[in-house]
Enzyme design. Structure first.
Site, PDB file in Angstrom:
ATOM      1  N   ARG A  39       0.829  -1.214   0.000  1.00 36.32           N
ATOM      2  CA  ARG A  39       0.000   0.000   0.000  1.00 36.32           C
ATOM      3  C   ARG A  39       0.858   1.257   0.000  1.00 36.32           C
ATOM      4  NH1 ARG A  39      -3.545   3.078   4.109  1.00 36.32           N
ATOM      5  NH2 ARG A  39      -5.418   3.652   2.919  1.00 36.32           N
ATOM      6  N   ALA A  72      -7.597   7.241  -0.787  1.00 40.11           N
ATOM      7  CA  ALA A  72      -7.363   5.814  -0.609  1.00 40.11           C
ATOM      8  C   ALA A  72      -8.297   5.332   0.490  1.00 40.11           C
ATOM      9  CB  ALA A  72      -5.907   5.565  -0.226  1.00 40.11           C
ATOM     10  N   SER A  73      -9.095   4.335   0.208  1.00 40.09           N
ATOM     11  CA  SER A  73     -10.123   3.877   1.148  1.00 40.09           C
ATOM     12  C   SER A  73      -9.514   3.242   2.389  1.00 40.09           C
ATOM     13  CB  SER A  73     -11.045   2.871   0.465  1.00 40.09           C
ATOM     14  OG  SER A  73     -11.685   3.448  -0.651  1.00 40.09           O
ATOM     15  N   VAL A  74     -10.319   3.177   3.454  1.00 38.32           N
ATOM     16  CA  VAL A  74      -9.918   2.511   4.690  1.00 38.32           C
ATOM     17  C   VAL A  74      -9.631   1.036   4.383  1.00 38.32           C
ATOM     18  CG1 VAL A  74     -10.651   1.891   7.019  1.00 38.32           C
ATOM     19  CG2 VAL A  74     -11.361   4.084   6.025  1.00 38.32           C
ATOM     20  N   PRO A  75      -8.455   0.520   4.739  1.00 35.45           N
ATOM     21  CA  PRO A  75      -8.112  -0.866   4.374  1.00 35.45           C
ATOM     22  C   PRO A  75      -9.108  -1.922   4.829  1.00 35.45           C
ATOM     23  CG  PRO A  75      -6.142   0.309   5.050  1.00 35.45           C
ATOM     24  CD  PRO A  75      -7.295   1.233   5.327  1.00 35.45           C
TER      25      PRO A  75
END
Length: 403
Positions: A39, A72-75
């Site tokens: 990431r 970037a979205s929350v993992p």
């Protein structure tokens, strides 16, 4: 990267995945992909520790609004949606919203010898995704700069389509590009809430088999969800759909009258960590008056109205110049469920709306873990549906419970 930096990134990546696994079940292939794709490589310039924290990261601000243009979205949400999608080796997948390119890389790991196409309307975002995918060995992923509402017909039909932006209506173009039997996962917005809904296509129907509360930046080009202030200082807002007739002037006048709230308790109590967002979901199955109430800290300090259950987003029933919204009241300290749900209401129909909201609360309380089935048909499909239908320009939605 130095060897030490690489080792640290791997350790942080594995620790993040371990944290996600501690909170929910994740399929083995999704876990493997998240342990494989770096990431941090998709977030250059960000401190390594922050790249592996379970939080969203803004990659492009939006000068014209309060929400970022892209992030970037929350993992953990990424893992949830990939689980819902169920992508398999050999699948042809379309992603709406390229973002950093990280999610597309995860999809590429899941489909192995299949293919991934990702589209984004913003040229800077699309270029970022292309650059980072090339740098990390995912040159085979197709990145297209385009309005995501158009999809990518050149690589259709797709076994799976996933949207990583909030979608208010399901465009006909996506229907046309999804195989019969294929799956569509998207953060769908209706009646003020957003849920990640997993849908399978059965001919001219999309039928859900799961939905989870979430929050995403809305897709550009859909304007059916409205936001309006209810006071001069813009500290109290109502979020509603275009098909809901909201008397904004009447509601504002009701609040200006500064009458005390009518409060009606329900029979339902919750624990301090127990979710109760299902009340909102349950209400949308039968009630077209459901909206979202947003109350800022300034409004709470001035005590303009009774504190909602969650000030930034609480379900509210609106009819004419009256409204009733969800409240939480602490009752006792020792009880396992020390908080009582209820309704606070204002306006000439306050009592009726408060009791209707309490009815929704009690219906939820009868089966707190119940997940409804959502059925979606194209807007031009004249087949008979349930009595209560949420109508949008390109789709018709029903939400039904077994009980």
């Amino acid at each position: 990267m130095t060897v030490n930096q690489t080792s640290t990134a791997e350790q942080l990546r594995n620790r993040l995945v371990d944290e996600i696994l501690a909170g929910r079940r994740v399929p083995a292939d999704v876990e493997r992909a998240m342990r494989t794709v770096p990431r941090d490589a998709f977030l250059p310039g960000l401190e390594l520790q922050n790249a592996y924290t379970d939080q969203a990261v803004t990659i492009k601000d939006n000068p014209g609004g309060p929400l970022p243009l892209s992030c970037a979205s929350v993992p953990s949400v990424v893992a949830l949606m990939l689980e819902q999608l169920g992508a398999r080796a050999g699948d042809n997948v379309l992603e709406i919203g390229a973002g950093t390119g990280y999610n597309a890389a995860l999809l590429a790991e899941l489909v192995a010898h299949g293919h991934v196409t990702t589209v984004d309307i913003d040229p800077d975002v699309a270029l970022h995704a292309r650059t980072r995918l090339n740098a990390t060995g995912y040159e085979h992923i197709t990145v297209i700069e385009r309005d995501g509402l158009l999809g990518a017909p050149e690589n259709a039909p797709y076994d799976r389509i996933i949207a990583t932006v909030g979608v208010w209506d399901i465009p006909a173009t996506w229907w046309n590009q999804l195989k019969d039997g294929g799956r569509l996962v998207l953060p769908l917005r209706w009646r003020g809430q957003t849920r990640s809904v997993a849908l399978t296509r059965h001919g001219e129907q999309l039928v859900s088999d799961g939905m989870e509360l979430c929050g995403f930046v809305p897709i550009i080009g859909q304007n059916g969800e409205k936001t309006s202030p209810l006071d001069a200082d813009d500290t109290i807002r109502v979020h509603y759909d275009e098909d809901q007739g909201i008397d904004l002037d009447g509601l504002a006048a009701t609040l200006r009258a500064s009458e005390p709230a009518l409060e009606v308790p329900s029979a339902q109590r919750v624990g301090g960590e127990e979710p109760f967002d299902g009340v909102w979901l349950r209400a949308t199955a039968s009630d077209d008056r459901v909206c979202r109430l947003e109350v800022t800290p300034k409004a709470l300090e001035s005590e303009l109205l009774r504190r909602p259950a969650i000030p930034v987003r609480s379900p509210v029933l609106v009819e004419g110049s009256s409204m009733a919204y969800l409240t939480v009241t602490r009752e006792g300290i020792e009880a396992e469920r020390a908080f009582r749900l209820g309704a606070a209401a204002y306006g000439p129909r306050a009592e009726e709306l408060a009791r209707d909201l309490v009815t929704h609360i009690d219906a939820w309380g009868s089966d707190r873990l119940a997940v409804p089935r959502m059925t979606v048909t194209p807007a031009d499909n004249v087949a008979a549906m349930a009595d209560h239908v949420i109508s949008k320009p390109e789709s018709r939605i029903t939400v039904t419970y077994n009980c």
